[in-house]
Motif scaffolding. Sequence first.
Motif, PDB file in Angstrom:
ATOM      1  N   GLY A  41       0.844  -1.192   0.000  1.00 54.55           N
ATOM      2  CA  GLY A  41       0.000   0.000   0.000  1.00 54.55           C
ATOM      3  C   GLY A  41       0.876   1.239   0.000  1.00 54.55           C
ATOM      4  N   SER A 116      -9.133  -0.385   7.833  1.00 57.27           N
ATOM      5  CA  SER A 116      -7.888  -0.184   7.083  1.00 57.27           C
ATOM      6  C   SER A 116      -8.096   0.726   5.885  1.00 57.27           C
ATOM      7  N   ASN A 117      -9.256   0.620   5.229  1.00 55.33           N
ATOM      8  CA  ASN A 117      -9.544   1.505   4.104  1.00 55.33           C
ATOM      9  C   ASN A 117      -9.580   2.964   4.548  1.00 55.33           C
ATOM     10  N   LEU A 120      -5.955   4.028   5.144  1.00 55.13           N
ATOM     11  CA  LEU A 120      -5.252   4.251   3.877  1.00 55.13           C
ATOM     12  C   LEU A 120      -5.643   5.583   3.250  1.00 55.13           C
ATOM     13  N   SER A 124      -3.234   8.836   2.604  1.00 57.27           N
ATOM     14  CA  SER A 124      -2.973   9.303   1.237  1.00 57.27           C
ATOM     15  C   SER A 124      -3.049  10.822   1.117  1.00 57.27           C
ATOM     16  N   MET A 303      -1.682   3.722  -3.125  1.00 57.87           N
ATOM     17  CA  MET A 303      -2.799   3.659  -2.190  1.00 57.87           C
ATOM     18  C   MET A 303      -4.136   3.519  -2.901  1.00 57.87           C
ATOM     19  N   ALA A 306      -4.387  -0.076  -3.803  1.00 58.89           N
ATOM     20  CA  ALA A 306      -4.682  -0.884  -2.618  1.00 58.89           C
ATOM     21  C   ALA A 306      -6.138  -0.712  -2.189  1.00 58.89           C
ATOM     22  N   LEU A 307      -6.646   0.521  -2.241  1.00 53.43           N
ATOM     23  CA  LEU A 307      -8.052   0.759  -1.889  1.00 53.43           C
ATOM     24  C   LEU A 307      -8.990   0.068  -2.869  1.00 53.43           C
ATOM     25  N   TRP A 310      -8.774  -3.681  -1.835  1.00 48.90           N
ATOM     26  CA  TRP A 310      -9.337  -3.949  -0.517  1.00 48.90           C
ATOM     27  C   TRP A 310     -10.842  -3.685  -0.463  1.00 48.90           C
TER      28      TRP A 310
END
Length: 457
Positions: A41, A116-117, A120, A124, A303, A306-307, A310
């Motif tokens: 991430g 976690s989202n 993140l 960012s 990021m 990753a978002l 996820w």
Amino acid sequence: MTSTAALPAEATAPPEQGRDPHARRFGLPIATCLVMGNIIGGGIFLLPASVAPFGTISLVAFAVLTLGAIALALVFGRLAHRHPQTGGPYVYARAAFGDFAGFLAAWSYWITSWVSNAALAVASVGYLCVLFPAIGAHKWSMCLAALAMQWLPALANLAGTRYVGAVQLVATVLKFAPLMLVAVGGLFFFDPANLGPFQATGQSPAGALSASAAILLFSYLGVESAAVSAGEVRDPARNVGRATILGTAGAAVVYLLGTLSVFGLVAHEKLVTSEAPFTDAVNAMFGGTWGGTLVACAAVISMAGALNGWTLLSAQTPYAAAKDGLFPRAFEKKRRGVPVVGVAVTTSLASALTVYNYTAGSAGVFEILVLVTTFTATVPYLLSTAAQIYFLLSGQGERVHGGRLARDGALAVLAFGFSMWLVAGSGYAAVYQGVLFLFAGVAVYAVMAARRQRTAA
């Protein structure tokens, strides 16, 4: 305590995926990108500075953790071969230990994903402010930027799995270009004099190794990504295991080479206090100050990717549990290959937590919740590796290949030990509060189990 309940039959493509042009099953490249993108991430951009105070012994810790992560990836690959359904750890835990264990895996994974989202997205904003300074002028502009970082990937998910895969592929390629520039290109500018001492603290070697490992432990969270989305992967019995291993190995190469290069490019005394180690590394390679912009772009793309991944995973586990009556039925609703209610609910919860973070003016509660996820993320790992050990020792021939018993047993034990290390590394506070979150899920399980019993009667 073995459950005889039927598992969701998703080894073949759901009917709607065959008709809807917006739904497309992931091939091996996209599934691999999903794993790599979710493991890496934004943390990698600060990782070298985080472990630099311990000295180059932290590279040894990284190597040890990499072996544990690959063992975990191999176990997920074996489990997915026998249970190629959406849900990953939920499916394995339920098959081995029954509905309650499956629910705990799904519940803890769901908590991990939406908290976690939010984390993140908030992280960012710092990189977005480098590219667009006006964002940092007020807390509400930063809040809106964080919300945009959450909802843009959510919209890609709601558009269908075809677009999720496309975004994931593009994001992975774009973010890995600058990372590999430092990881590989940096080796040509490597100066051993910059490495500093092997041990930079007064601790014993074992103490320094454990202390640096505690920081690095969670760098590999996400190895289960392909297994959780197995129902959306083409030929999951074959491709999920391959994607898990390839994605974990690819992330490991970037982690290890990137950290090593930064150690050799930036003087140790400067690296210890660096707030942007990859920026300093790029500037050391080419001179000037343009490295900050390059790294900020890579971090935002990293990021966002990753978002994107996820967000899909956060809806997949509740979807699998909802099909078995262990989550509300609304989570079972799918369109264009994506559990739309799960995506919307998860993103809304993450957004509410984000708004609270900026409204409350105190990061205390938010930081506690993020810390809790370091524990809840490991619960599905422990249950999955325990399930593999159970399958091996119970002699279930349909789940275990007899000729691979010794190898699979050694991998399962190693992966279980790695998962226990993750739990220990999360700290007493995280374990204590994480257990409270799990106990809150027990009440939800009681309601869902009672409802399912009434329906069956």
